[in-house]
Design a protein around this motif. Structure first.
Motif, mmCIF file in Angstrom:
data_model
loop_
_atom_site.group_PDB
_atom_site.id
_atom_site.type_symbol
_atom_site.label_atom_id
_atom_site.label_comp_id
_atom_site.label_asym_id
_atom_site.label_seq_id
_atom_site.Cartn_x
_atom_site.Cartn_y
_atom_site.Cartn_z
ATOM 1 N N ARG A 131 0.963 -1.284 0.055
ATOM 2 C CA ARG A 131 -0.224 0.234 0.337
ATOM 3 C C ARG A 131 0.730 1.320 0.122
ATOM 4 N N ILE A 132 2.171 1.058 0.014
ATOM 5 C CA ILE A 132 2.949 2.171 -0.141
ATOM 6 C C ILE A 132 3.743 2.251 -1.495
ATOM 7 N N ARG A 133 3.527 3.445 -2.169
ATOM 8 C CA ARG A 133 4.038 3.324 -3.504
ATOM 9 C C ARG A 133 5.738 3.248 -3.567
ATOM 10 N N TYR A 134 6.329 4.178 -3.076
ATOM 11 C CA TYR A 134 7.733 4.492 -3.152
ATOM 12 C C TYR A 134 8.169 4.410 -1.725
ATOM 13 N N LYS A 135 9.214 3.562 -1.557
ATOM 14 C CA LYS A 135 10.089 3.452 -0.012
ATOM 15 C C LYS A 135 11.280 3.706 -0.234
ATOM 16 N N LEU A 136 11.906 4.927 0.414
ATOM 17 C CA LEU A 136 13.209 5.680 0.255
ATOM 18 C C LEU A 136 14.015 5.503 1.490
ATOM 19 N N PHE A 137 14.905 4.748 1.257
ATOM 20 C CA PHE A 137 15.901 4.610 2.277
ATOM 21 C C PHE A 137 16.979 5.463 2.404
ATOM 22 N N ILE A 138 16.978 6.329 3.525
ATOM 23 C CA ILE A 138 18.154 7.447 3.373
ATOM 24 C C ILE A 138 19.248 6.881 4.345
ATOM 25 N N MET A 139 20.469 6.806 3.504
ATOM 26 C CA MET A 139 21.641 6.243 4.238
ATOM 27 C C MET A 139 22.670 6.910 3.941
ATOM 28 N N SER A 140 23.957 6.551 4.712
ATOM 29 C CA SER A 140 25.198 7.125 4.336
ATOM 30 C C SER A 140 26.097 6.311 5.346
ATOM 31 N N GLY A 141 27.237 6.187 4.954
ATOM 32 C CA GLY A 141 28.534 5.487 5.694
ATOM 33 C C GLY A 141 28.834 6.269 6.666
ATOM 34 N N LYS A 142 28.713 7.547 6.738
ATOM 35 C CA LYS A 142 29.212 8.574 7.736
ATOM 36 C C LYS A 142 28.205 9.065 8.344
ATOM 37 N N GLY A 143 28.469 9.521 9.740
ATOM 38 C CA GLY A 143 27.547 9.935 10.581
ATOM 39 C C GLY A 143 27.929 11.390 10.618
ATOM 40 N N GLY A 144 27.107 12.303 10.874
ATOM 41 C CA GLY A 144 26.968 13.657 11.012
ATOM 42 C C GLY A 144 27.089 14.413 9.521
ATOM 43 N N VAL A 145 26.642 13.626 8.587
ATOM 44 C CA VAL A 145 26.261 14.124 7.233
ATOM 45 C C VAL A 145 24.834 14.725 7.087
#
Length: 298
Positions: free
Chosen positions: A36-50
């Motif tokens: 029931r959810i059209r787009y799932k966006l995974f916000i990530m980074s290998g670095k903290g503090g960005v």
């Protein structure tokens, strides 16, 4: 909301190597919810503090302001910050009709689930290892009444650990948005994150450059405080879409302390412009992604 990793179901899986009946049922619920959810966006980074959480919150708020139905799933178990950035103080309540949890409501178009909203004392540290975090993330999908959404943005902790692997396994069609800052100390870790996503055969939507230059609030001149352009160069190197750049802006700090996304402030600013453009670019890239095209022709 149970999160015990020593329950019979978990032991059964560990002993047999196969999912228990309970997990199989949960898998079906998760599949139904995500359908029931059209787009799932995974916000990530290998670095903290960005600024992953800032990117998540402002992108979500901008999409909601455009009329989309949006959810934020905060899977940073140990350091959740989404509720504070949105000024959410209310806890999460159960839906009496179905026994599910209702996500916290920011406005008519934006809803949030975060570990922070489940704690009686928000200063309490969460001392969980991998299995409990995995169980909690799955329950954030299966046990929450998300309803019909255009976008679900998933905010993650730094690195490439349990939370990231659980999200990619639980939500295999997630579109990954990689956040970096322009300087090499950030890019070095982000390159590892991209390598992780390639190894996991994940869908990478594109790269965002946060803290991209600083505009003086007095004269309006641009200062390359952390350099500029590193995110675009990274995207080009890996053949990824460059989704946009957001500059450093004192307005972002003020807005965060007030618990209001900078895109929701009445006054204009460089950061507000940057996040609004980023949200539009992410929406367009999502609609043109291979996953969207495949689902249209399915």
């Amino acid at each position: 909301m149970s999160s015990c990793s020593t329950c019979p179901s978990a032991r059964n899986k560990a002993e047999t190597g196969k999912p228990s009946a309970g997990m199989a049922i949960q898998d079906e619920i998760i599949s139904s919810t995500l359908g029931r959810i059209r787009y799932k966006l995974f916000i990530m980074s290998g670095k903290g503090g960005v600024g992953k959480s800032s990117v998540t919150v402002n992108t979500a708020a901008a999409l909601a302001a455009r009329g989309y139905k949006v959810g934020i799933l905060d899977v940073d178990i140990h350091g959740p910050s989404v509720p504070n950035l949105l000024g959410l103080r209310a806890g999460i309540e159960a839906d009496e009709r179905g026994g599910l949890l209702n996500p916290a409501k920011y406005n008519d178009n934006l809803f949030v689930i975060s570990m922070d909203s489940l704690l009686k004392d928000r200063d309490t540290a969460v001392l969980w290892r991998g299995p409990k975090k995995t169980a909690a993330i799955r329950q954030f999908v299966s046990d929450v009444n998300w309803g019909d959404l255009d976008f679900l943005l998933i905010d993650s902790p730094p690195g490439t650990g349990d939370e990231h692997m659980t999200v990619l396994k639980t939500i295999p069609d997630a579109l990954c948005v990689v956040v970096t800052t322009p300087q090499e100390i950030s890019l070095a870790d982000v390159r590892k994150a991209i390598n992780f996503l390639q190894y996991a055969q994940a869908n990478v939507l594109g790269v965002v450059e946060n803290m991209s230059g600083l505009y003086c609030p007095h004269c309006g001149g641009e200062i390359s405080l952390f350099k500029k352009g590193g995110g675009r160069e990274l995207a080009e190197k890996y053949g990824l879409t460059f989704l946009g750049a957001v500059p450093l802006d004192p307005a972002t700090v003020v807005a965060a302390d007030r618990g209001v996304p900078v895109v929701m402030l009445e006054e204009d600013s460089r950061a507000k412009q940057g996040f609004l453009e980023l949200a539009d670019n992410i929406a367009a890239a999502s609609e043109n992604s291979l996953e969207a095209v495949a689902s249209t022709h399915a």
